[in-house]
Design a protein around this motif. Structure first.
Motif, PDB file in Angstrom:
ATOM      1  N   ILE A 179      -0.347  13.408   3.373  1.00 55.95           N
ATOM      2  CA  ILE A 179      -0.172  12.274   2.689  1.00 55.95           C
ATOM      3  C   ILE A 179      -0.880  11.262   1.529  1.00 55.95           C
ATOM      4  O   ILE A 179      -1.466  10.912   1.925  1.00 55.95           O
ATOM      5  N   ASP A 180      -0.042  11.745   0.339  1.00 56.69           N
ATOM      6  CA  ASP A 180      -0.954  10.114  -0.519  1.00 56.69           C
ATOM      7  C   ASP A 180      -0.438   8.836  -0.446  1.00 56.69           C
ATOM      8  O   ASP A 180       0.551   8.952  -0.023  1.00 56.69           O
ATOM      9  N   ASP A 181      -1.056   8.225  -1.356  1.00 56.59           N
ATOM     10  CA  ASP A 181      -0.748   6.809  -1.337  1.00 56.59           C
ATOM     11  C   ASP A 181      -0.351   6.414   0.289  1.00 56.59           C
ATOM     12  O   ASP A 181       0.433   5.345   0.195  1.00 56.59           O
ATOM     13  N   PHE A 182      -0.681   6.648   1.109  1.00 61.63           N
ATOM     14  CA  PHE A 182      -0.775   6.189   2.772  1.00 61.63           C
ATOM     15  C   PHE A 182      -0.728   4.724   2.541  1.00 61.63           C
ATOM     16  O   PHE A 182      -1.413   3.874   2.416  1.00 61.63           O
ATOM     17  N   ALA A 236     -10.194   7.806   1.716  1.00 60.67           N
ATOM     18  CA  ALA A 236      -9.790   6.605   0.854  1.00 60.67           C
ATOM     19  C   ALA A 236     -10.333   6.190  -0.484  1.00 60.67           C
ATOM     20  O   ALA A 236     -10.880   6.764  -1.052  1.00 60.67           O
ATOM     21  N   GLU A 237      -8.782   6.138  -1.368  1.00 64.29           N
ATOM     22  CA  GLU A 237      -8.693   6.605  -2.470  1.00 64.29           C
ATOM     23  C   GLU A 237      -9.630   4.601  -3.250  1.00 64.29           C
ATOM     24  O   GLU A 237      -8.532   4.247  -2.600  1.00 64.29           O
ATOM     25  N   GLY A 238      -9.728   4.611  -4.322  1.00 64.24           N
ATOM     26  CA  GLY A 238      -9.955   3.620  -5.129  1.00 64.24           C
ATOM     27  C   GLY A 238     -11.257   3.228  -4.930  1.00 64.24           C
ATOM     28  O   GLY A 238     -11.082   1.620  -5.286  1.00 64.24           O
TER      29      GLY A 238
HETATM   30 MG    MG Z   1      -3.411   8.544  -4.060  1.00 63.41          MG
END
Ligand code: MG
Ligand code: C2E
Ligand code: MG
Ligand code: MG
Length: 280
Positions: A179-182, A236-238
């Motif tokens: 699941i992206d951008d959760f 963890a993105e970004g």
């Molecule tokens: Mg994303």
């Protein structure tokens, strides 16, 4: 905008609006040409296993190399690609390209590497999607578990029944799902629990305060607990600073991605990176 005013109402078409409409039209014509001429390229951003301290895989991120305008980022043309339906063709192209690249990395001996590929909402309704993915994997001699598909919460919620069936079919094959951008969508946790999903990607907006001087960790610990209860992996993105990385490690976050490690790289630079075998 004018539509929202309702029947029988109209709004004056200002020169400004004309300009915007014309630019959109040009972009649309350009985009059709881009698909035909394959003016795209795939960039690869490493996803780091924070426990093993090594590259676990890459996320494939499309770029458009426009003959006049140069490199255009997905935020600028994917919405239009979605609207025109071109996204399905573009998505297939990315899938082929990224899988072929992964298979080359596997041939070079990096057989543990995984590839993460973004799926748009429209692709979830593409009736031949699963057959197409099967074909691409076979052609590139890839195991199903080398591929992860990223779907945003909001696209998942658009057509619950279709999505559930599709994700079930992918899951049965051993294809992993993220699941992206959760945390940025509007899905309820009870809904999410009904989907077969392996991974939550924490949107980078939740990392803003983490690693600062304050003790404000925001929702990150909460999301990590949710993932644990649901027995899902977490990315963890970004991640942009060493302080953020340190904090996430302390919290037990397993995987990370962000400019601190590397920006999205062209295929050649990404290949160089895995050969260099960096640690963080
Ligand atoms: Mg994303
Ligand atoms: P995403 O899937 O959430 O991808 C992560 C985005 O965050 C990428 O933007 C990446 O460059 C950016 N990013 C990574 N680390 C950092 C960081 O440390 N700081 C900041 N500020 N940004 C970071 P990009 O490449 O512009 O892609 C934007 C979005 O476009 C993606 O978000 C994804 O939703 C979509 N997208 C990209 N490629 C594809 C594709 O092939 N197919 C589909 N359907 N969507 C795609
Ligand atoms: Mg993604
Ligand atoms: Mg995003």
């Amino acid at each position: 905008k004018a539509k929202s005013l309702g029947r029988g109402q109209y709004q004056i078409f200002t020169p400004e609006m004309y300009d915007i409409a014309q630019q959109l039209l040009i972009l649309q014509t350009d985009l059709y040409r881009a698909v035909q001429q394959e003016e795209f390229t795939v960039y690869y951003q490493p996803i780091i296993d924070l426990k093993e301290n090594k590259i676990a895989g890459f996320e494939a991120l499309i770029r458009w190399i426009h003959p006049q305008k140069g490199m255009i980022s997905p935020g600028e043309f994917l919405p239009l690609a979605e609207e025109t339906g071109l996204i399905c063709e573009i998505g297939s192209w990315v899938m082929k390209e990224a899988c072929s690249q992964l298979s080359q990395w596997h041939e070079q001996g990096f057989t543990d590497l995984k590839i993460c590929i973004n799926l748009s909402a429209q692709q979830l309704n593409q009736s031949n999607l699963v057959t197409e993915i099967d074909g691409i994997l076979i052609k590139n001699q890839l195991q199903t578990n080398s591929v992860k598909l990223e779907i945003t919460e909001s696209s998942m919620m658009q057509d619950l029944q279709t999505t559930k069936v599709l994700l079930g079919e992918l899951w049965q094959r051993g294809i992993k799902l993220s699941i992206d951008d959760f945390g940025t969508g509007y899905s309820s946790l009870s809904q999410l629990q009904n989907f077969p999903v392996n991974t939550l990607k924490i949107d980078r907006c939740f990392l803003k305060n983490i690693g600062g001087d304050g003790e404000n960790l925001g929702l990150v610990p909460v999301i990590l607990s949710i993932a644990e209860v649901m027995t899902m992996d977490v990315v963890a993105e970004g991640i942009e600073t060493s302080e953020q990385l340190e904090q996430l490690r302390k919290l037990g976050c397993h995987f990370g991605q962000g400019f601190f490690f590397a920006k999205p790289l062209d295929a050649e630079t990404a290949t160089q990176l895995i050969h260099d075998n960096p640690t963080w």
